[in-house]
Design a protein around this motif. Structure first.
Motif, PDB file in Angstrom:
ATOM      1  N   GLU A   1     -60.342  50.016 100.525  1.00 37.95           N
ATOM      2  CA  GLU A   1     -60.011  51.137  99.648  1.00 37.95           C
ATOM      3  C   GLU A   1     -61.273  51.888  99.211  1.00 37.95           C
ATOM      4  OE1 GLU A   1     -57.872  53.852  97.442  1.00 37.95           O
ATOM      5  OE2 GLU A   1     -57.238  52.444  99.009  1.00 37.95           O
ATOM      6  N   ILE A   2     -62.340  51.132  98.950  1.00 36.71           N
ATOM      7  CA  ILE A   2     -63.603  51.775  98.561  1.00 36.71           C
ATOM      8  C   ILE A   2     -64.117  52.656  99.692  1.00 36.71           C
ATOM      9  CG2 ILE A   2     -66.045  51.332  98.082  1.00 36.71           C
ATOM     10  CD1 ILE A   2     -65.133  48.868  96.486  1.00 36.71           C
ATOM     11  N   HIS A   3     -64.119  52.104 100.922  1.00 35.29           N
ATOM     12  CA  HIS A   3     -64.570  52.913 102.069  1.00 35.29           C
ATOM     13  C   HIS A   3     -63.699  54.158 102.228  1.00 35.29           C
ATOM     14  CE1 HIS A   3     -67.761  50.466 103.607  1.00 35.29           C
ATOM     15  NE2 HIS A   3     -66.990  49.396 103.743  1.00 35.29           N
ATOM     16  N   HIS A   4     -62.376  53.991 102.005  1.00 34.11           N
ATOM     17  CA  HIS A   4     -61.470  55.135 102.143  1.00 34.11           C
ATOM     18  C   HIS A   4     -61.792  56.210 101.101  1.00 34.11           C
ATOM     19  CE1 HIS A   4     -57.798  57.232 103.220  1.00 34.11           C
ATOM     20  NE2 HIS A   4     -57.446  57.262 101.948  1.00 34.11           N
ATOM     21  N   ARG A   5     -62.053  55.769  99.881  1.00 33.36           N
ATOM     22  CA  ARG A   5     -62.361  56.738  98.823  1.00 33.36           C
ATOM     23  C   ARG A   5     -63.715  57.398  99.047  1.00 33.36           C
ATOM     24  NH1 ARG A   5     -60.098  54.271  93.073  1.00 33.36           N
ATOM     25  NH2 ARG A   5     -57.988  53.783  93.818  1.00 33.36           N
ATOM     26  N   VAL A   6     -64.699  56.596  99.517  1.00 33.02           N
ATOM     27  CA  VAL A   6     -66.012  57.182  99.820  1.00 33.02           C
ATOM     28  C   VAL A   6     -65.872  58.231 100.913  1.00 33.02           C
ATOM     29  CG1 VAL A   6     -68.279  56.696 100.819  1.00 33.02           C
ATOM     30  CG2 VAL A   6     -67.358  55.191  99.060  1.00 33.02           C
ATOM     31  N   LYS A   7     -65.070  57.887 101.955  1.00 32.76           N
ATOM     32  CA  LYS A   7     -64.845  58.846 103.035  1.00 32.76           C
ATOM     33  C   LYS A   7     -64.222  60.132 102.510  1.00 32.76           C
ATOM     34  CE  LYS A   7     -61.181  58.783 105.195  1.00 32.76           C
ATOM     35  NZ  LYS A   7     -59.851  59.448 105.219  1.00 32.76           N
TER      36      LYS A   7
END
Length: 495
Positions: A297-303
């Motif tokens: 989820e963190i990677h998705h939000r950073v993206k």
């Protein structure tokens, strides 16, 4: 030490199907050793009519006979005749009198390892049980039951009924062992023996009576009366009809069950049910799953945030009145988009490693946008070779560096003309080499640029990745940039 596969294939007498059979049997070597309270050794025939040890398991509840591992050793003379007789006859052969090994009295049993495949029945090796008689004492009821279970399993090995190929090849982490808890049931599913550890495991789930004499199905049903959901394979496991694994969860306790059906010449005579309290293990697994989901989820939000920043930079570039400012904003937008590509890939899986070939394929789409923005430039990009799987900490700087190099090749090397840009990846066990070359105008007088893009590439490759980078003009025309990263540096990043 050589692996089982290496040792078996080295004898030149086995096929892949036989090796798989021996691997499955060796995988349960610890169970056999614990049930028999003895060392278990697997032998395969050699080209010169002898035998070599390919697997060895020591018992966890009894003194071992072999303090040095005998894997890859040839069969000792005192066992050779017994092992050969078992292999040739296809029958279990017990030693007629105690055998002495390094001044220790032992009893040896040779069990032919029979493999069945359809109508084909063949002996592929021999299993020997080496019991240390030096510490013999009056056996307990548990030891007698364990030995009876071992004898039943030896009989199944000799008749080709064990290992069972229908057993799921699931990871063995957390799988129950004999010492964790053992229940023996008859063909009707009634418990004839339950070890103290097995009884304790069921007591922790709310069963407060004796297991022996009870139907394991009814006991399990009583435990799970308040649960609407349970493992679909559980009924087959607790009845002893399938060699599967299942979990029971009650009272906040999780117990893992593994069933081994027992047969005598095809007739079902009962089953062994191994059980282990895996509550803490399941909690740890759940925590890992939660953490993995959080990381995704963190990677998705950073993206998403990076894509938002890239969109803002694109809007700002379009409204800029200065060509220099517009170019700077466009380049910044492209760099942010390249980083977003890596985070987009990381958000799709549970691992912190990425398939960089997939990442780079997306990066090339960004370069295509650059080429499309320059109508007078017609660039064709082509990627050759494979980058392989790389850690995310490595993938981000490499993706950004390659974006800069390929973009420079399109914008400057092929400025105002038609041409090709090739990216060649060559990965070995020791290094990763990437070459970016074009057939454009080449470096002016062979000099490397001093702009921001060049500084970024140097910082990423040399500073963050510990690699080297070299620019040079190709003979005739064009430029080639060579990047080389030592793989030991990659391993350090992964560690």
């Amino acid at each position: 030490m050589s692996t089982l596969s290496d040792l078996v294939y080295a004898q030149g007498r086995s096929r892949s199907e036989e090796v798989e059979w021996l691997h499955r049997l060796a995988g349960d070597g610890q169970l056999l050793a614990d049930l028999a309270f003895a060392d278990i050794v697997i032998w395969v025939p050699t080209a010169d009519d002898s035998f070599v040890a390919v697997a060895h398991t020591r018992p966890s509840g009894a003194a071992t006979l072999f303090y040095r591992d005998i894997v890859s050793d040839r069969v000792r003379p005192q066992w050779a005749t017994q092992v050969r007789d078992a292999f040739v006859s296809g029958r279990i052969v017990d030693s007629a009198s105690p055998d002495w090994f390094e001044e220790t009295p032992t009893r040896v049993r040779a069990v032919p390892i029979v493999r069945r495949s359809g109508e084909t029945v063949e002996t592929v090796g021999v299993l020997t049980r080496h019991t240390n008689l030096g510490e013999t004492r009056t056996p307990s009821r548990q030891q007698i039951t364990f030995n009876d279970c071992a004898d039943d399993m030896f009989g199944m090995i000799a008749s080709g009924e064990f290992p069972d190929l229908s057993t799921p090849t699931a990871p063995r982490r957390g799988a129950p062992r004999a010492s964790d808890g053992l229940i023996r049931i008859d063909p009707a599913g009634v418990v004839t023996f339950a070890s103290p550890n097995a009884l304790s495991a069921f007591n922790r789930m709310g069963f407060d009576d004796e297991l022996e004499g009870e139907s394991l199905v009814e006991v399990t049903t009583r435990i799970l009366t308040t649960r609407r959901e349970f493992d679909e394979s559980l009924p087959l496991v607790v009845t002893g009809r399938a060699p599967w694994r299942a979990d029971i969860e009650a009272q906040g306790v999780t117990v893992s069950l593994r069933t081994i059906p027992l047969r005598d010449r095809g007739t079902r005579i009962g089953a062994i049910v191994l059980c282990r309290d895996v509550t803490e293990l399941r909690h740890q697994e759940q925590e890992l799953i939660t953490k993995d989901a959080t990381i995704r989820e963190i990677h998705h939000r950073v993206k998403n945030n990076l894509q938002t920043v890239a969109s803002l930079l694109r809007i700002q570039a379009r409204r800029s009145h200065s060509d220099e400012a517009r170019e700077a904003l466009t380049q910044a937008m492209r760099r942010v988009s390249a980083i977003a590509v890596v985070h987009d890939t990381l958000s799709e899986g549970l691992t912190q490693s990425v398939d960089f070939d997939d990442v780079f394929a997306r990066v090339l789409k960004l370069v295509a946008e650059v080429a499309a923005a320059a109508p007078s430039t017609r660039a064709r990009t082509r990627s050759i070779g494979r980058f392989g799987t790389l850690p995310s900490a490595y993938a981000t700087p490499l993706a950004l560096a390659l974006t800069e190099l390929v973009t420079n090749a399109v914008e400057h090397g092929l400025a105002g003309q038609e041409g090709d840009v090739e990216i060649l990846a060559d990965r070995t066990d020791e290094r990763l080499e990437v070459r970016v070359r074009d057939n454009g105008v080449g470096l002016p007088e062979g000099l490397v640029g001093r702009g921001l893009g060049t500084q970024i590439v140097r910082t990423l490759i040399q500073g963050e990745l510990g690699g080297t980078i070299d620019w040079h003009t190709l003979v005739g025309s064009g430029t080639e940039v060579t990047i080389e990263i030592p793989l030991r540096y990659i391993e350090r990043i992964q560690g």
